[in-house]
Design an enzyme around this catalytic site. Structure first.
Site, mmCIF file in Angstrom:
data_model
loop_
_atom_site.group_PDB
_atom_site.id
_atom_site.type_symbol
_atom_site.label_atom_id
_atom_site.label_comp_id
_atom_site.label_asym_id
_atom_site.label_seq_id
_atom_site.Cartn_x
_atom_site.Cartn_y
_atom_site.Cartn_z
ATOM 1 N N ASP A 281 -0.578 -0.637 0.024
ATOM 2 C CA ASP A 281 -0.266 -1.596 -1.036
ATOM 3 C C ASP A 281 1.113 -1.268 -1.578
ATOM 4 O OD1 ASP A 281 -1.082 -3.699 -3.092
ATOM 5 O OD2 ASP A 281 -0.623 -1.989 -4.396
ATOM 6 N N GLU B 205 0.339 -5.879 3.700
ATOM 7 C CA GLU B 205 0.271 -7.263 3.235
ATOM 8 C C GLU B 205 1.488 -8.040 3.716
ATOM 9 O OE1 GLU B 205 -1.878 -7.825 -0.921
ATOM 10 O OE2 GLU B 205 -0.388 -6.236 -1.054
ATOM 11 N N ASP C 174 -3.818 -0.265 -7.788
ATOM 12 C CA ASP C 174 -3.119 -0.161 -6.511
ATOM 13 C C ASP C 174 -4.005 0.455 -5.430
ATOM 14 O OD1 ASP C 174 -0.900 -1.228 -7.768
ATOM 15 O OD2 ASP C 174 -0.063 0.726 -8.276
#
Length: 416
Positions: free
Chosen positions: A189, A273, A355
């Site tokens: 992340d 991501e 997170d």
């Protein structure tokens, strides 16, 4: 990898006055040829609806050298000029395939000074590199050796805005091979305070190199604004600003290389991501911090290093709500403002670090779509929204099974 990869080995060098003058002339001629060819192709299309390709621009280059106005183009090596035409052809191919914008003219002040030489325009013997139109080899600082027994296929000389000279040599490197399988997987992340948070719980602090030098940079920029435009003092002040920017970029690049190499070496599967960094930069509050973090550069490094070393890189959909989904039960929170760094799930009571919870969900989503055969891969222009939704459904259904008493081991057997 089963076959050798081509790598660029970049070194700093220090030209003498004659070499610097020759390279400076070459940079100017490369820029001129690129702009003339771009103008010719643009004019031909808008006036005659006629396309000009590389072969035709090469013929135009020969005609330009015969004119009095551009006779100086014959004074430098012809290879960098031909390479400039090839680069322009590549730019138009990217434009026609809708991968980039229409090619732009090169600016003397804003564009990078560079010239590319192929094997016909340089000699490399016993660690000494001599370019065309030069009598002496370049004074290169060999910070690391080239691959044993390899000769560069192309050589690119550049000069950055800080006045530093670099030479980049493209060689085949047989030492780049697939690493032994580790069997481990990690979700990542990206953030600002912590540059990346791993699904293992580890947080890697963002060095914030630009922020550390922000005061020094501001003073140097004020000095530039005080100097008279066109004066030598203004040029000197501009170089001081460029050196600060170069120091920031060098330290950031070094840090990202070390981080990406570590992640690739330690993990067989890496899940990230698919962030829309360009759109996120429109946020005027966070744009400076996002630029300093260089998420796009980190992703790019992970992509090619994973390919080199036989690792799998998975990019989950950018719309997948990784921060708002409980990694324990799959419950989805309606809203979770950025200011909330820890939250407690209303469904199962689990307390999450924002997170770390997102990294765990990213890993689960990536592994889920990989197992289900969904098409989520590290492609920058593909949305993959359906695959992200599929991962969310799988995560939520897993939470439902846990709530009715299905054991984790039986759940894994069912998924597999």
């Amino acid at each position: 990898m089963s076959h050798p990869v081509k790598r660029a080995f970049k070194y700093r060098f220090y030209p003498n006055d004659v070499q610097a003058a020759e390279l400076t002339r070459t940079f100017g001629c490369v820029r001129t040829v690129y702009n003339l060819a771009l103008q010719a192709r643009t004019t031909a299309w808008f006036t005659e609806r006629r396309r000009i390709n590389y072969v035709q621009t090469s013929a135009l280059l020969t005609e330009w050298k015969k004119t009095e106005e551009y006779a100086y183009l014959a004074d430098v090596s012809s290879v960098p000029l031909q390479q400039a035409l090839r680069h322009l052809q590549g730019a138009f191919v990217s434009f026609f395939e809708k991968r980039s914008a229409y090619p732009r003219f090169k600016s003397r002040k804003k564009s990078r000074n560079s010239a590319e030489y192929t094997r016909a325009a340089f000699a490399y013997r016993d660690g000494r590199l001599t370019l065309a139109k030069m009598r002496e080899p370049l004074d290169i600082v060999w910070s690391r050796p080239l691959p044993e027994g390899q000769t560069p296929s192309t050589v690119t000389v550049t000069q950055d805005s800080a006045g530093r000279w670099f030479v980049s040599m493209l060689c085949e490197d047989a030492s780049v091979k697939a690493l032994p399988s580790t069997g481990s997987a990690v979700g990542i992340d990206a953030g600002i305070t912590a540059l990346v948070t791993l699904s293992t719980g580890e947080k890697i602090t963002n060095p914030k190199f630009e922020k550390k030098d922000r005061a020094t940079l501001a003073r140097a920029q004020r000095e530039v604004s005080r100097k008279k435009k066109g004066s030598r003092n203004r040029d000197k002040a501009r170089v001081r600003v460029a050196r600060i920017h170069a120091r920031i970029a060098d330290r950031r690049r070094d840090f990202l290389h070390k981080l990406s190499t570590r992640l690739v070496r330690e993990n067989q599967t890496i899940v990230i991501e698919d962030l829309a960094v360009r759109s996120m930069l429109k946020n005027r509050t966070l744009s400076r911090a996002i630029s300093d973090a260089s998420w796009a550069a980190l992703r790019s490094m992970l992509e090619y290093k994973a390919e080199w070393h036989g690792r799998e890189l998975i990019a989950v959909d950018r719309w997948y709500p990784s921060s708002r989904t409980c990694s324990a039960c799959g419950h989805l929170v309606a809203k979770l403002p950025l200011g909330i760094r820890e939250w407690t799930c209303a469904a199962c009571g689990a307390t999450h670090d924002r997170d770390e919870n997102a990294a765990k969900n990213v890993l689960a989503a990536g592994l889920a779509v990989s197992a289900c055969g969904a098409g989520v891969r590290p492609q920058r222009r593909s949305s993959g929204r359906a695959a992200g939704a599929e991962a969310g459904k799988l995560r939520r259904s897993a939470g439902e099974r846990r709530r009715v008493g299905v054991s984790p081991s039986s759940e894994r057997e069912e998924v597999n």
